[in-house]
Design a protein around this motif. Structure first.
Motif, PDB file in Angstrom:
ATOM      1  N   LEU A   1       0.835  -1.210   0.000  1.00 14.37           N
ATOM      2  CA  LEU A   1       0.000   0.000   0.000  1.00 14.37           C
ATOM      3  C   LEU A   1       0.865   1.253   0.000  1.00 14.37           C
ATOM      4  CD1 LEU A   1      -2.870  -0.995   2.494  1.00 14.37           C
ATOM      5  CD2 LEU A   1      -3.101  -0.567   0.032  1.00 14.37           C
ATOM      6  N   VAL A   2       1.967   1.232   0.812  1.00 13.49           N
ATOM      7  CA  VAL A   2       2.896   2.358   0.857  1.00 13.49           C
ATOM      8  C   VAL A   2       3.517   2.581  -0.521  1.00 13.49           C
ATOM      9  CG1 VAL A   2       5.135   3.124   1.784  1.00 13.49           C
ATOM     10  CG2 VAL A   2       3.409   2.199   3.330  1.00 13.49           C
ATOM     11  N   LYS A   3       3.892   1.489  -1.173  1.00 15.99           N
ATOM     12  CA  LYS A   3       4.503   1.579  -2.496  1.00 15.99           C
ATOM     13  C   LYS A   3       3.544   2.212  -3.515  1.00 15.99           C
ATOM     14  CE  LYS A   3       6.518  -1.348  -6.104  1.00 15.99           C
ATOM     15  NZ  LYS A   3       6.709  -2.751  -6.543  1.00 15.99           N
ATOM     16  N   LEU A   4       2.281   1.729  -3.507  1.00 17.31           N
ATOM     17  CA  LEU A   4       1.266   2.248  -4.439  1.00 17.31           C
ATOM     18  C   LEU A   4       0.961   3.721  -4.170  1.00 17.31           C
ATOM     19  CD1 LEU A   4      -1.160  -0.822  -4.485  1.00 17.31           C
ATOM     20  CD2 LEU A   4       0.343  -0.068  -6.353  1.00 17.31           C
ATOM     21  N   GLN A   5       0.839   4.063  -2.882  1.00 14.94           N
ATOM     22  CA  GLN A   5       0.554   5.451  -2.525  1.00 14.94           C
ATOM     23  C   GLN A   5       1.713   6.356  -2.918  1.00 14.94           C
ATOM     24  OE1 GLN A   5      -2.310   6.549  -1.671  1.00 14.94           O
ATOM     25  NE2 GLN A   5      -1.758   8.685  -1.209  1.00 14.94           N
TER      26      GLN A   5
ATOM     27  N   VAL B   1      -0.110  13.059   0.162  1.00 15.01           N
ATOM     28  CA  VAL B   1       1.118  12.915   0.970  1.00 15.01           C
ATOM     29  C   VAL B   1       0.753  12.567   2.411  1.00 15.01           C
ATOM     30  CG1 VAL B   1       3.069  14.171   1.996  1.00 15.01           C
ATOM     31  CG2 VAL B   1       2.621  14.354  -0.456  1.00 15.01           C
ATOM     32  N   ALA B   2      -0.305  13.215   2.929  1.00 12.85           N
ATOM     33  CA  ALA B   2      -0.771  12.923   4.292  1.00 12.85           C
ATOM     34  C   ALA B   2      -1.171  11.458   4.420  1.00 12.85           C
ATOM     35  CB  ALA B   2      -1.929  13.844   4.654  1.00 12.85           C
ATOM     36  N   LYS B   3      -1.856  10.927   3.380  1.00 12.43           N
ATOM     37  CA  LYS B   3      -2.251   9.506   3.384  1.00 12.43           C
ATOM     38  C   LYS B   3      -0.999   8.610   3.399  1.00 12.43           C
ATOM     39  CE  LYS B   3      -6.647  10.056   0.870  1.00 12.43           C
ATOM     40  NZ  LYS B   3      -7.339   9.783  -0.412  1.00 12.43           N
ATOM     41  N   LEU B   4       0.020   9.012   2.609  1.00 13.35           N
ATOM     42  CA  LEU B   4       1.270   8.236   2.553  1.00 13.35           C
ATOM     43  C   LEU B   4       1.954   8.206   3.917  1.00 13.35           C
ATOM     44  CD1 LEU B   4       3.474   6.744   0.938  1.00 13.35           C
ATOM     45  CD2 LEU B   4       4.449   8.988   0.370  1.00 13.35           C
ATOM     46  N   LEU B   5       2.038   9.371   4.568  1.00 15.19           N
ATOM     47  CA  LEU B   5       2.683   9.438   5.885  1.00 15.19           C
ATOM     48  C   LEU B   5       1.929   8.613   6.910  1.00 15.19           C
ATOM     49  CD1 LEU B   5       3.611  13.242   5.973  1.00 15.19           C
ATOM     50  CD2 LEU B   5       5.168  11.306   5.666  1.00 15.19           C
ATOM     51  N   LYS B   6       0.598   8.602   6.804  1.00 14.56           N
ATOM     52  CA  LYS B   6      -0.221   7.812   7.724  1.00 14.56           C
ATOM     53  C   LYS B   6       0.055   6.322   7.559  1.00 14.56           C
ATOM     54  CE  LYS B   6      -4.980   7.461   9.411  1.00 14.56           C
ATOM     55  NZ  LYS B   6      -6.390   7.863   9.202  1.00 14.56           N
ATOM     56  N   LEU B   7       0.164   5.888   6.285  1.00 15.23           N
ATOM     57  CA  LEU B   7       0.473   4.475   6.020  1.00 15.23           C
ATOM     58  C   LEU B   7       1.869   4.107   6.541  1.00 15.23           C
ATOM     59  CD1 LEU B   7      -0.933   4.131   2.389  1.00 15.23           C
ATOM     60  CD2 LEU B   7      -1.715   2.826   4.388  1.00 15.23           C
ATOM     61  N   LYS B   8       2.851   5.023   6.356  1.00  9.54           N
ATOM     62  CA  LYS B   8       4.217   4.763   6.837  1.00  9.54           C
ATOM     63  C   LYS B   8       4.259   4.671   8.361  1.00  9.54           C
ATOM     64  CE  LYS B   8       7.115   6.548   3.108  1.00  9.54           C
ATOM     65  NZ  LYS B   8       8.114   7.566   2.701  1.00  9.54           N
ATOM     66  N   ALA B   9       3.451   5.507   9.023  1.00  9.08           N
ATOM     67  CA  ALA B   9       3.382   5.469  10.487  1.00  9.08           C
ATOM     68  C   ALA B   9       2.822   4.138  10.965  1.00  9.08           C
ATOM     69  CB  ALA B   9       2.517   6.622  10.996  1.00  9.08           C
TER      70      ALA B   9
END
Length: 509
Positions: free
Chosen positions: A10-14, A35-43
């Motif tokens: 999911l992180v890769k796709l985002q 970007v906010a969605k990406l950071l949330k997934l990384k967290a």
């Protein structure tokens, strides 16, 4: 693992979506939202522990030792142990940690440097701060009345060490102690003799042993007007006189510890004096100090001590120094500290002390603190500051560019031709079984030149060379690496010849 893999996808796709939007020059609001969605997934993903980078370092105040450094350390330890044994000491060992209550209240202001450990099975533990308190505990626990012992082991102190000056959080102490009821000053004099023997044998430079007595200090504080409650803390300040000026010490006593300035001045008149037995005799005539019972006892014992030190031939190495205080709470009588001397820059100047390398003293009350019945066992001892000595010896060897052997190998078993591995293995095994320190290269067919070169690099003095002709003749060619001389030795005589050349005893008893 499957859940983590799905999150990584999911992180890769985002991430790809964010990059695509940037390439398309989408609106800043949309990019910010993605970007906010990406950071949330990384967290959610969190750090990947398998990919974490470790900091490769030793903990603060500790160090690794190379083979060269260990070779130096072993030689220093050997000098010290041989001296301890020459004086009839037995060796003991104690645990690296003690019950916290065993160590508490024994070290004065230095108690804050004790390493406390977490509760372990209902026991509050601390790493040992020195080898003296564990020794006293050992005597009380085993109901021993007398022993002459040495103990070499690591101790731990939670301070901010200056490693460049040989100070660490983990370091070795080499202790020698005499416990028991004996006539005054005889064991004390022997401890000082041992200290001088070791420092002379190590050849680390000129040294001076400062001597004082806690009874003299306490008597001096009493006649100068120091309140009883401040004896130990003022003692700790005086102990700094080897590192800082009298003015700095006075400021600490008055400004930080609340001592009256006139009392500090009276102390200063005494603690800035040093000399030999003549100073002891002078103070025995001091109208105030000689009237104090404790001080008088200490001065009389010091006069007797100097008589014995003269008989031992070391009185020229000893200085009666009233500034020596030794901050540890457990000392009760004679105290001493050896310092290395710096050569004077100009003629007529006094040598300067550049650091303590050994210390000790009498502690007659420590065992009684552990004994259920308060049974006292008088003790006196010394501790060699080996870490500082190691630093000095290492620096000296580096300056002289001296080569230090890191192994004790006496002979390398070598071959002159190919296909002689089996013969080399048989011969090296024979040598090992006979107590010879031997090696061989771990190659089936090493070149003779490479084998000889290895001996030169490692400092191996002899090479036992096997060749086809030697095997037929029943001999081994023994080669001296330095002179390059070779001689044929009958195989049955080889062990005896190697031992003769290397100075090893011909029999292992």
């Amino acid at each position: 693992m499957a859940e983590r893999a799905a999150l990584e996808e999911l992180v890769k796709l985002q991430g790809e979506r964010v990059r695509g939007l940037k390439q398309q020059k989408a609106s800043a609001e949309l990019i910010e939202e993605e970007v906010a969605k990406l950071l949330k997934l990384k967290a959610q993903l969190g750090p990947d522990e398998s990919k974490q980078k470790f900091v490769l370092k030793t903990p603060k105040g500790t160090r690794d030792y190379s083979p060269r450094q260990m070779a130096v350390r072993e030689k220093v330890f050997d000098v010290i142990i041989r001296c301890f044994k020459r004086h009839g000491a037995e060796v003991i060992d104690t645990p690296v940690f003690e019950l916290k209550e065993t160590l508490t209240g024994k070290y004065g202001e230095d108690s804050k440097l004790i390493y406390d450990l977490k509760d372990q099975g209902g026991e509050l533990l601390s790493l040992r701060y020195d080898l003296t308190v564990p020794f006293a505990r050992y005597l009380a626990m085993n109901k021993l009345n007398n022993i002459k012992r040495y103990h070499i082991a690591k101790v731990y102190r939670r301070d901010n060490p200056a490693m460049t000056r040989g100070r660490y959080r983990e370091f070795y102490q080499c202790d020698f102690d005499i416990a028991g009821n004996f006539d005054p000053m005889i064991p004390d004099a022997e401890c000082l003799k041992i200290m001088c023997e070791i420092l002379s044998s190590l050849q680390i430079g000129d040294f001076l042993v400062k001597v004082n007595d806690r009874r003299i200090l306490d008597g001096m504080f009493a006649i100068c007007g120091v309140p009883d409650s401040k004896f130990r803390t003022i003692c700790s300040s005086v102990d700094k006189l080897d590192k800082v000026s009298w003015e700095e010490v006075k400021n600490e006593m008055v400004g930080e510890k609340g001592l009256a300035p006139e009392v500090a001045d009276r102390i200063g008149d005494y603690v800035q004096q040093h000399g030999g037995v003549s100073l002891v005799e002078q103070l025995l005539q001091d109208p105030k100090l000689s009237q104090n019972k404790q001080a008088l006892e200490g001065l009389r014992d010091l006069k007797l001590l100097f008589e014995y030190l003269t008989l031992f031939g070391i009185d020229d190495k000893i200085s009666f120094d009233l500034s020596l205080a030794r901050g540890l709470d457990y000392y009760t009588g004679v105290i001493y500290e050896a310092v290395l001397l710096q050569t004077p820059v100009q003629a007529g100047e006094e040598p300067l002390g550049v650091g303590s390398v050994a210390a000790g003293g009498r502690y007659d009350g420590l065992v009684g603190m552990f004994d259920p019945k308060g049974r006292k066992v008088p003790c006196v001892g010394l501790s060699i500051g080996v870490e500082r000595i190691f630093s000095i010896v290492e620096q000296r060897l580096e300056a002289l560019e001296e080569k230090v052997r890191t192994t004790e190998t006496q002979v390398l078993v070598a071959s002159a031709q190919k296909k002689l591995l089996e013969e080399r293995l048989k011969l090296v095994s024979e040598l090992w079984d006979a107590g010879i320190k031997a090696e061989l290269l771990y190659k089936k067919n090493p070149k003779l030149l490479n084998q000889l070169q290895y001996c030169e690099e490692a400092g191996i003095p002899l090479v036992a060379i096997i060749g086809e002709q030697e095997l037929k003749d029943g001999v081994i060619k023994l080669r001296s690496v330095t002179s390059r001389e070779e001689v044929d030795i009958r195989r049955e005589d080889l062990v005896e010849e190697i031992k003769r050349r290397t100075g090893q005893p011909l029999c292992i008893c």
